[in-house]
Write an enzyme that holds these catalytic residues in place. Sequence first.
Site, PDB file in Angstrom:
ATOM      1  N   LYS A  76       0.822  -1.206   0.000  1.00  0.00           N
ATOM      2  CA  LYS A  76       0.000   0.000   0.000  1.00  0.00           C
ATOM      3  C   LYS A  76       0.862   1.264   0.000  1.00  0.00           C
ATOM      4  CE  LYS A  76      -2.798   3.000   2.670  1.00  0.00           C
ATOM      5  NZ  LYS A  76      -3.026   3.465   4.047  1.00  0.00           N
TER       6      LYS A  76
ATOM      7  N   ASP B   1      -6.398  -0.118   0.702  1.00  0.00           N
ATOM      8  CA  ASP B   1      -6.521  -0.342   2.141  1.00  0.00           C
ATOM      9  C   ASP B   1      -7.927  -0.882   2.409  1.00  0.00           C
ATOM     10  OD1 ASP B   1      -8.159   1.831   1.790  1.00  0.00           O
ATOM     11  OD2 ASP B   1      -7.000   3.211   3.043  1.00  0.00           O
TER      12      ASP B   1
END
Length: 331
Positions: free
Chosen positions: A238, A257
């Site tokens: 991420k 996320d």
Amino acid sequence: MNWNKLLCNRNELQLRGTLNGGQSFRWTHNKDKDEWTGIFSKTVWKLKQSEDFLQYQIIGSLKNPPESIKSKTRKDANEPNFEVMLKKYFRLELPLTKYYEEWSEKDALFKTACKQFYGIRMLAQEPVENLFSFICSQNNHISRISSMVEKLCTFYGEEICEYEGVKYYSFPDVNKLSGSQVEQKLRDLGFGYRAKFIQKSAAQIVEWGGEEWFDTLHNMKYKDARQELMKLCGIGPKVADCICLMSLNHLEALPVDTHVYQIAAHNYLPHLRGKKNVTDKMYAEIGDHFRQLYGDMAGWAHTVLFCADLKKFQTDTSDMENSKPKKKRKK
């Protein structure tokens, strides 16, 4: 201090959604004056916008004294062009209204979201600040991330200026964060496990060539650059995607996320609903789905959906409605 004007229609840039959407953590909003104060490129900026102009002031800069921007007579070739810096930061060379039209044709949800969340731009951030800010963002909330970023700047950056009783600091160079004493200092300042990630990653970057290392990532293909970033201490998929998207010009990168997973599962990939964790396979599937849908600017397009879904925007839609750009009458 006079305001400088940059021609920019509100449809092409919305400051609120862009500066308050979790991309950068160094902007504050004065609601009474509707002005934004922030720091990038070792310069303190004040911004506000009207229907057709982005207005700006230079409060202080390590690149040049702010008086230079007000002088109409100086022609110093070494003087920084603050207007060019601002255009680059907001990527104003890209015709956002045109892209919104293209994304709306591809996706009904985007077409609905963009009516309110017009002018959301992907900032072109400096990679060092971007990387270490998002290390701070791990398992954290906005106000604490902002506090940590300011601590990095206060203790390891350079003072730019003092304005209205507040001292402003630049983001530190990577070598300032690489010293062996940095980890313990940051732990003492409340960074927790992130202290190790910051110091170790900084040391790796210095070892690999310093800030010029980011130039090589910029010139790589997206997935290759992402893999290189994940070799840094504490950098997962991420955060690597955040850096690719926000500071390396890999606009197809899409950070996934829990929030992004929920958007995807609820609206696009129903077979992913009800999962407790985002696996590597799910992460890749979500990213690839939006890349197929939107093309090589998928990360930017999805940022608009992300902003539209954030609760902090949903609870303040009246302000957004009141600030919508007015449609010009056809002559």
